[in-house]
Design an enzyme around this catalytic site. Structure first.
Site, mmCIF file in Angstrom:
data_model
loop_
_atom_site.group_PDB
_atom_site.id
_atom_site.type_symbol
_atom_site.label_atom_id
_atom_site.label_comp_id
_atom_site.label_asym_id
_atom_site.label_seq_id
_atom_site.Cartn_x
_atom_site.Cartn_y
_atom_site.Cartn_z
ATOM 1 N N GLY A 1 -1.571 -11.815 -4.480
ATOM 2 C CA GLY A 1 -3.016 -11.554 -4.539
ATOM 3 C C GLY A 1 -3.312 -10.115 -4.149
ATOM 4 O O GLY A 1 -4.177 -9.458 -4.741
ATOM 5 N N SER B 1 -12.803 -9.675 3.381
ATOM 6 C CA SER B 1 -11.549 -9.588 2.627
ATOM 7 C C SER B 1 -11.064 -8.157 2.555
ATOM 8 O O SER B 1 -11.724 -7.288 1.978
ATOM 9 C CB SER B 1 -11.740 -10.141 1.213
ATOM 10 O OG SER B 1 -10.657 -9.721 0.394
ATOM 11 N N LYS C 1 -6.038 -19.451 -0.771
ATOM 12 C CA LYS C 1 -4.836 -18.624 -0.550
ATOM 13 C C LYS C 1 -3.759 -19.056 -1.569
ATOM 14 O O LYS C 1 -4.088 -19.640 -2.586
ATOM 15 C CB LYS C 1 -4.366 -18.769 0.892
ATOM 16 C CG LYS C 1 -5.349 -18.158 1.901
ATOM 17 C CD LYS C 1 -5.426 -16.660 1.767
ATOM 18 C CE LYS C 1 -6.430 -16.032 2.703
ATOM 19 N NZ LYS C 1 -6.623 -14.597 2.404
ATOM 20 N N GLN D 1 -8.552 -7.276 0.874
ATOM 21 C CA GLN D 1 -8.151 -7.000 -0.511
ATOM 22 C C GLN D 1 -9.328 -6.481 -1.318
ATOM 23 O O GLN D 1 -9.195 -5.521 -2.087
ATOM 24 C CB GLN D 1 -7.574 -8.267 -1.148
ATOM 25 C CG GLN D 1 -6.277 -8.705 -0.484
ATOM 26 C CD GLN D 1 -5.730 -10.001 -1.043
ATOM 27 O OE1 GLN D 1 -6.359 -10.658 -1.869
ATOM 28 N NE2 GLN D 1 -4.546 -10.380 -0.591
ATOM 29 N N ARG E 1 0.821 -1.209 0.000
ATOM 30 C CA ARG E 1 0.000 0.000 0.000
ATOM 31 C C ARG E 1 0.857 1.262 0.000
ATOM 32 O O ARG E 1 0.499 2.265 -0.626
ATOM 33 C CB ARG E 1 -0.945 -0.019 1.211
ATOM 34 C CG ARG E 1 -2.066 -1.058 1.045
ATOM 35 C CD ARG E 1 -2.704 -1.357 2.379
ATOM 36 N NE ARG E 1 -3.888 -2.191 2.288
ATOM 37 C CZ ARG E 1 -3.887 -3.528 2.199
ATOM 38 N NH1 ARG E 1 -2.741 -4.186 2.162
ATOM 39 N NH2 ARG E 1 -5.027 -4.208 2.156
ATOM 40 N N ASP F 1 -3.808 -15.399 7.870
ATOM 41 C CA ASP F 1 -2.553 -15.852 7.258
ATOM 42 C C ASP F 1 -1.741 -16.758 8.190
ATOM 43 O O ASP F 1 -0.677 -17.245 7.805
ATOM 44 C CB ASP F 1 -1.692 -14.641 6.873
ATOM 45 C CG ASP F 1 -2.337 -13.844 5.732
ATOM 46 O OD1 ASP F 1 -3.091 -14.435 4.941
ATOM 47 O OD2 ASP F 1 -2.082 -12.624 5.653
HETATM 48 C C1 S3P Z 1 -4.202 -8.969 2.660
HETATM 49 C C2 S3P Z 1 -5.449 -9.463 2.972
HETATM 50 C C3 S3P Z 1 -5.721 -10.888 3.230
HETATM 51 C C4 S3P Z 1 -4.430 -11.666 3.523
HETATM 52 C C5 S3P Z 1 -3.338 -11.324 2.553
HETATM 53 C C6 S3P Z 1 -3.016 -9.841 2.591
HETATM 54 C C7 S3P Z 1 -4.049 -7.525 2.399
HETATM 55 O O1 S3P Z 1 -6.342 -11.452 2.086
HETATM 56 O O2 S3P Z 1 -4.691 -13.052 3.470
HETATM 57 O O3 S3P Z 1 -2.161 -12.055 2.856
HETATM 58 O O4 S3P Z 1 -2.905 -7.032 2.375
HETATM 59 O O5 S3P Z 1 -5.070 -6.846 2.217
HETATM 60 P P1 S3P Z 1 -7.945 -11.403 1.885
HETATM 61 O O6 S3P Z 1 -8.316 -9.992 1.703
HETATM 62 O O7 S3P Z 1 -8.181 -12.225 0.653
HETATM 63 O O8 S3P Z 1 -8.513 -12.037 3.110
#
Ligand code: S3P
Length: 437
Positions: free
Chosen positions: A98, A171, A346, A173, A30, A319
């Site tokens: 991801g 989530s 994951k 993300q 970020r 995680d």
């Molecule tokens: C993350 C959110 C999580 C986490 C990933 C990092 C992030 O994923 O598992 O390692 O930095 O926003 P999800 O949003 O899919 O839960």
């Protein structure tokens, strides 16, 4: 990252010493993104030199942002403003990340140009409809491969409109992708979550001067705002520290201090779970680094007992299940995990990868669609597969410290995505861990 590399792990000494864990992956991604979009120059200290976060930095360089690396773990980002990114030549490679791909999907959906996001083999199997469907509701046009998988072909030049969206799965993300698209949308974007998730996007956008309202499980911002450059200090990644918390907890005689670890409450579910199991972990020297709570963690070996992991803790330790399973393997009595189906999507199917690996070391694991019951016992030597998943590899490196024989861990190169130098740090702390020749 292409040649397959294995580890041979075996018990050596109790874990001891003081360790500095690398920077937080979520915050590093970020920091680069928001600094790139800001007006002015931002400095990032403690940036994670992992493959995931370097891939994100390389993508912004391709989008016309000048990023200097004065020394390891530092970046100076010359922000181009929210409207200053340039069309990239060719595909943008998110590697294994991801977080990179999903956040960029939101951000790039609001640009005037087209872009294509690609990833490695593991990322190319991960579900993207969770971002493309709500982004389409905002007016974005993103094509996926069959089944909603990457690559993501993003058609720029769309007029986005804010939405009020309730996430189906908790989530960070997805929430972040919608908020980033929301910066480019007409009106307000509101994101509601079934369970609160990590709030780094909200906190960091606020630090970059964005007017954003947020509370656990809820975030709201207006489109059309600009970001103001700021300096970011990245704390040590709790998710990386987790392997050492578990390693020192399970190996008799261990005593380890981990310096300045980020303790954002949306990340530290494992601390609560380990303490319920009887772990001896003290927090010392509490302070605030760049707006995030940090403390030194002092962990000593302690006998652990199995627990039913409270479902409410799952998002706060999403995680950390590979590490938790290793603690549970060395505990007295079974451990039960429920409500964790997200682990199946994951970097690997982490429920299957941990269950298969622990069975290969002689344990009984009853898998369910959204969890598992793990029956502890004496760990044998054996061969396990990491499935190219960094956290599976590091978890089994710690499990091996309590095994009665050598554990060979297959395909560990992806540890460099989140924790470059893990093996050297682990060896320095007393772990038996070697590369295959
Ligand atoms: C993350 C959110 C999580 C986490 C990933 C990092 C992030 O994923 O598992 O390692 O930095 O926003 P999800 O949003 O899919 O839960």
């Amino acid at each position: 990252m292409t040649s397959k590399q294995d580890w041979i792990a075996s018990p050596s000494q109790p874990l001891h010493g003081e360790l500095t864990i690398p920077g937080d992956k979520s915050i590093s991604h970020r920091a680069v993104m928001f600094a790139a979009l800001a007006d002015g120059v931002s400095r990032i200290d403690g940036f994670l030199e992992g493959e995931d976060t370097r891939a994100t930095a390389a993508i912004f360089a391709r989008l016309g942002v000048r990023i200097e690396t004065p020394s390891a773990s530092r970046r100076i980002v010359h922000g181009v403003g929210v409207d200053g990114l340039k069309p990239p030549a060719g595909d943008l490679d998110c590697g294994n990340a991801g977080t990179g791909m999903r956040l960029l999907a939101g951000l790039l959906a609001g640009q005037p140009f087209d872009s294509v996001l690609v990833g490695d083999e593991s990322l190319s199997r991960r579900p993207m409809r969770r971002v493309t469907v709500p982004l389409a509701r905002m007016g974005a046009r993103i094509d996926t491969a069959e089944g909603g998988l990457p690559p993501l072909r993003i058609h720029g030049g769309q007029a986005l409109a804010g939405i009020d969206h309730t996430l189906e799965v908790a989530s960070a993300q997805v929430k972040s992708a919608l908020l980033l698209a929301g910066l480019y949308a007409r009106g307000e974007t509101v994101v509601r979550e079934p369970h609160p998730t990590r709030d780094y996007t909200e906190r960091m956008l606020a630090a970059f001067g964005v007017d954003i309202e947020f509370s656990p499980g809820h975030a709201r911002l207006r489109g059309g705002q600009r970001l103001r450059a700021t300096d970011i200090e990245v704390p040590a990644d709790f998710s990386s520290a987790a392997f050492f918390l578990v390693g020192a907890s399970i190996v008799p005689g261990s005593r380890l201090r981990l310096r300045a670890v980020g303790l954002n409450p949306r990340r530290t579910g494992l601390l609560a779970a380990l303490r319920m199991m009887g772990a001896d972990i003290a927090e010392e020297n509490h302070r605030v680094h760049g707006g995030e709570a940090v403390a030194d963690l002092l962990v000593r070996h302690a006998p652990l007992r199995g627990i039913e992991v409270p479902e409410a803790l799952v998002p706060d330790m999403i995680d950390e299940f590979p590490a938790l399973f290793v603690a549970a393997a060395c505990a007295e009595g079974p451990t039960v995990v429920r409500g964790a189906a997200e682990l199946r999507v994951k970097e690997s199917d982490r429920l299957a990868a941990m269950a298969t690996g622990l069975r290969a070391l002689g344990l009984r694991v009853d898998e369910t669609p959204d969890g598992a019951t793990l029956h502890p016992g004496a760990l044998q030597g054996g061969r396990i597969e990491s499935h190219g998943d960094h956290r599976i590899a590091m978890a089994f490196a710690m499990a091996a410290q309590r095994a009665q024989g050598e554990v060979r861990i297959g395909d560990v190169a992806n540890v460099a995505t989140s924790f470059p130098g893990f093996d050297a740090l682990a060896r320095g702390a007393g772990c038996g861990l070697a590369h295959t020749p």
